[in-house]
Design a protein around this motif. Sequence first.
Motif, PDB file in Angstrom:
ATOM      1  N   LYS A   1     -14.013 -14.123 -10.820  1.00  9.76           N
ATOM      2  CA  LYS A   1     -15.075 -15.085 -11.101  1.00  9.76           C
ATOM      3  C   LYS A   1     -14.532 -16.517 -11.049  1.00  9.76           C
ATOM      4  O   LYS A   1     -15.143 -17.425 -10.499  1.00  9.76           O
ATOM      5  N   TYR A   2     -13.358 -16.713 -11.648  1.00  8.15           N
ATOM      6  CA  TYR A   2     -12.714 -18.034 -11.636  1.00  8.15           C
ATOM      7  C   TYR A   2     -12.461 -18.475 -10.200  1.00  8.15           C
ATOM      8  O   TYR A   2     -12.741 -19.604  -9.807  1.00  8.15           O
ATOM      9  N   ARG A   3     -11.947 -17.552  -9.381  1.00  7.43           N
ATOM     10  CA  ARG A   3     -11.653 -17.903  -7.981  1.00  7.43           C
ATOM     11  C   ARG A   3     -12.936 -18.305  -7.245  1.00  7.43           C
ATOM     12  O   ARG A   3     -12.976 -19.311  -6.556  1.00  7.43           O
ATOM     13  N   ALA A   4     -13.967 -17.492  -7.414  1.00  6.97           N
ATOM     14  CA  ALA A   4     -15.209 -17.738  -6.676  1.00  6.97           C
ATOM     15  C   ALA A   4     -15.864 -19.063  -7.093  1.00  6.97           C
ATOM     16  O   ALA A   4     -16.380 -19.801  -6.266  1.00  6.97           O
ATOM     17  N   GLU A   5     -15.815 -19.365  -8.389  1.00  6.00           N
ATOM     18  CA  GLU A   5     -16.570 -20.518  -8.900  1.00  6.00           C
ATOM     19  C   GLU A   5     -15.816 -21.842  -8.787  1.00  6.00           C
ATOM     20  O   GLU A   5     -16.420 -22.894  -8.691  1.00  6.00           O
ATOM     21  N   ARG A   6     -14.485 -21.790  -8.849  1.00  6.76           N
ATOM     22  CA  ARG A   6     -13.766 -23.048  -9.036  1.00  6.76           C
ATOM     23  C   ARG A   6     -12.749 -23.435  -7.978  1.00  6.76           C
ATOM     24  O   ARG A   6     -12.505 -24.608  -7.780  1.00  6.76           O
ATOM     25  N   VAL A   7     -12.106 -22.472  -7.366  1.00  6.67           N
ATOM     26  CA  VAL A   7     -10.892 -22.781  -6.614  1.00  6.67           C
ATOM     27  C   VAL A   7     -11.141 -23.747  -5.456  1.00  6.67           C
ATOM     28  O   VAL A   7     -10.406 -24.716  -5.281  1.00  6.67           O
ATOM     29  N   GLU A   8     -12.196 -23.513  -4.672  1.00  7.25           N
ATOM     30  CA  GLU A   8     -12.442 -24.373  -3.509  1.00  7.25           C
ATOM     31  C   GLU A   8     -12.687 -25.824  -3.927  1.00  7.25           C
ATOM     32  O   GLU A   8     -12.142 -26.763  -3.345  1.00  7.25           O
ATOM     33  N   ARG A   9     -13.496 -25.987  -4.975  1.00  6.19           N
ATOM     34  CA  ARG A   9     -13.822 -27.335  -5.469  1.00  6.19           C
ATOM     35  C   ARG A   9     -12.566 -28.050  -5.980  1.00  6.19           C
ATOM     36  O   ARG A   9     -12.323 -29.224  -5.685  1.00  6.19           O
ATOM     37  N   LEU A  10     -11.745 -27.313  -6.730  1.00  5.51           N
ATOM     38  CA  LEU A  10     -10.531 -27.908  -7.280  1.00  5.51           C
ATOM     39  C   LEU A  10      -9.524 -28.247  -6.181  1.00  5.51           C
ATOM     40  O   LEU A  10      -8.814 -29.255  -6.266  1.00  5.51           O
ATOM     41  N   ALA A  11      -9.455 -27.417  -5.154  1.00  2.00           N
ATOM     42  CA  ALA A  11      -8.525 -27.675  -4.053  1.00  2.00           C
ATOM     43  C   ALA A  11      -8.848 -29.003  -3.365  1.00  2.00           C
ATOM     44  O   ALA A  11      -7.954 -29.785  -3.028  1.00  2.00           O
TER      45      ALA A  11
ATOM     46  N   ARG B   1     -10.499 -31.552  -4.787  1.00  8.78           N
ATOM     47  CA  ARG B   1     -10.287 -32.631  -5.755  1.00  8.78           C
ATOM     48  C   ARG B   1      -8.811 -33.001  -5.889  1.00  8.78           C
ATOM     49  O   ARG B   1      -8.472 -34.165  -6.069  1.00  8.78           O
ATOM     50  N   THR B   2      -7.941 -32.015  -5.812  1.00 14.04           N
ATOM     51  CA  THR B   2      -6.511 -32.260  -6.035  1.00 14.04           C
ATOM     52  C   THR B   2      -5.732 -32.514  -4.748  1.00 14.04           C
ATOM     53  O   THR B   2      -4.523 -32.728  -4.797  1.00 14.04           O
ATOM     54  N   GLN B   3      -6.423 -32.496  -3.584  1.00  7.72           N
ATOM     55  CA  GLN B   3      -5.771 -32.699  -2.274  1.00  7.72           C
ATOM     56  C   GLN B   3      -4.600 -31.730  -2.090  1.00  7.72           C
ATOM     57  O   GLN B   3      -3.534 -32.102  -1.597  1.00  7.72           O
ATOM     58  N   ILE B   4      -4.815 -30.497  -2.480  1.00  5.35           N
ATOM     59  CA  ILE B   4      -3.698 -29.548  -2.488  1.00  5.35           C
ATOM     60  C   ILE B   4      -3.136 -29.294  -1.090  1.00  5.35           C
ATOM     61  O   ILE B   4      -1.931 -29.075  -0.930  1.00  5.35           O
ATOM     62  N   GLU B   5      -3.968 -29.390  -0.079  1.00  3.16           N
ATOM     63  CA  GLU B   5      -3.476 -29.135   1.283  1.00  3.16           C
ATOM     64  C   GLU B   5      -2.432 -30.159   1.716  1.00  3.16           C
ATOM     65  O   GLU B   5      -1.537 -29.854   2.502  1.00  3.16           O
ATOM     66  N   ALA B   6      -2.551 -31.384   1.197  1.00  2.69           N
ATOM     67  CA  ALA B   6      -1.563 -32.418   1.526  1.00  2.69           C
ATOM     68  C   ALA B   6      -0.241 -32.180   0.795  1.00  2.69           C
ATOM     69  O   ALA B   6       0.818 -32.616   1.262  1.00  2.69           O
ATOM     70  N   ASP B   7      -0.295 -31.491  -0.336  1.00  2.02           N
ATOM     71  CA  ASP B   7       0.914 -31.246  -1.134  1.00  2.02           C
ATOM     72  C   ASP B   7       1.734 -30.064  -0.627  1.00  2.02           C
ATOM     73  O   ASP B   7       2.962 -30.079  -0.656  1.00  2.02           O
ATOM     74  N   VAL B   8       1.030 -29.018  -0.186  1.00  2.00           N
ATOM     75  CA  VAL B   8       1.661 -27.713  -0.006  1.00  2.00           C
ATOM     76  C   VAL B   8       2.190 -27.510   1.412  1.00  2.00           C
ATOM     77  O   VAL B   8       1.454 -27.655   2.392  1.00  2.00           O
ATOM     78  N   ALA B   9       3.473 -27.150   1.509  1.00  2.00           N
ATOM     79  CA  ALA B   9       4.067 -26.801   2.795  1.00  2.00           C
ATOM     80  C   ALA B   9       3.884 -25.308   3.072  1.00  2.00           C
ATOM     81  O   ALA B   9       3.704 -24.891   4.212  1.00  2.00           O
TER      82      ALA B   9
END
Length: 201
Positions: free
Chosen positions: A166-176, A178-186
């Motif tokens: 439920k957490y994954r479905a509801e939050r993960v995409e939005r948080l990713a 917001r936090t610009q995670i793709e720019a951080d992660v190699a």
Amino acid sequence: MLVKWIRCTVVDRRGFERAQRKWAGLLGEPGFRGQGGGWSRTRPDVAHVFTFWESRPFYDSFMARSHDRLAASQVGTYTRSRAKLFEHRFDVKTGFEPRFTDADVVRVAHSRIHQERVEHYALMQEKVWNPAMAGSPGMLRGLFGEAPGHEFLVLSMWRSAAEHGKYRAERVERLALRTQIEADVAALTGDVVDLETAWTV
């Protein structure tokens, strides 16, 4: 606190499980804080084990003295094993303890971060991802650990796979976003682990 994460590709499931119970011999080792693990939900032949130590010197002492004796019975039950050590950096939620008795699943996420983005990534974990995860029903506790080479581990314990889903479905995409995670992660790998009660020490 030191966290050791071990992944094994298992060829003899019954033999591996039988030998895993022998790690109860860890009890009484100086500096040992707890161990738990189980099977990958996505790859039935992959086992994950998480071991916790008070500090690196305690862990090194155990490796030099007792490790090989405890590990001997598991030899031949798996083809590949990878182990990595992480230093606990901060808790996800508060008061992390290496207890597995009240959790059904563990979510593990392992990231390698671009060097120039490490501080941003750690800040986003602390200020954005942690509160979101900690506020999710069914999330019990977790930790954020760091290894040399800009590698990080996020380990979270959940009451059930459904609540984690439920957490994954509801939050993960939005948080990713917001936090610009793709720019951080190699590089990023992860898994959801069904815990085996008999493996808990």
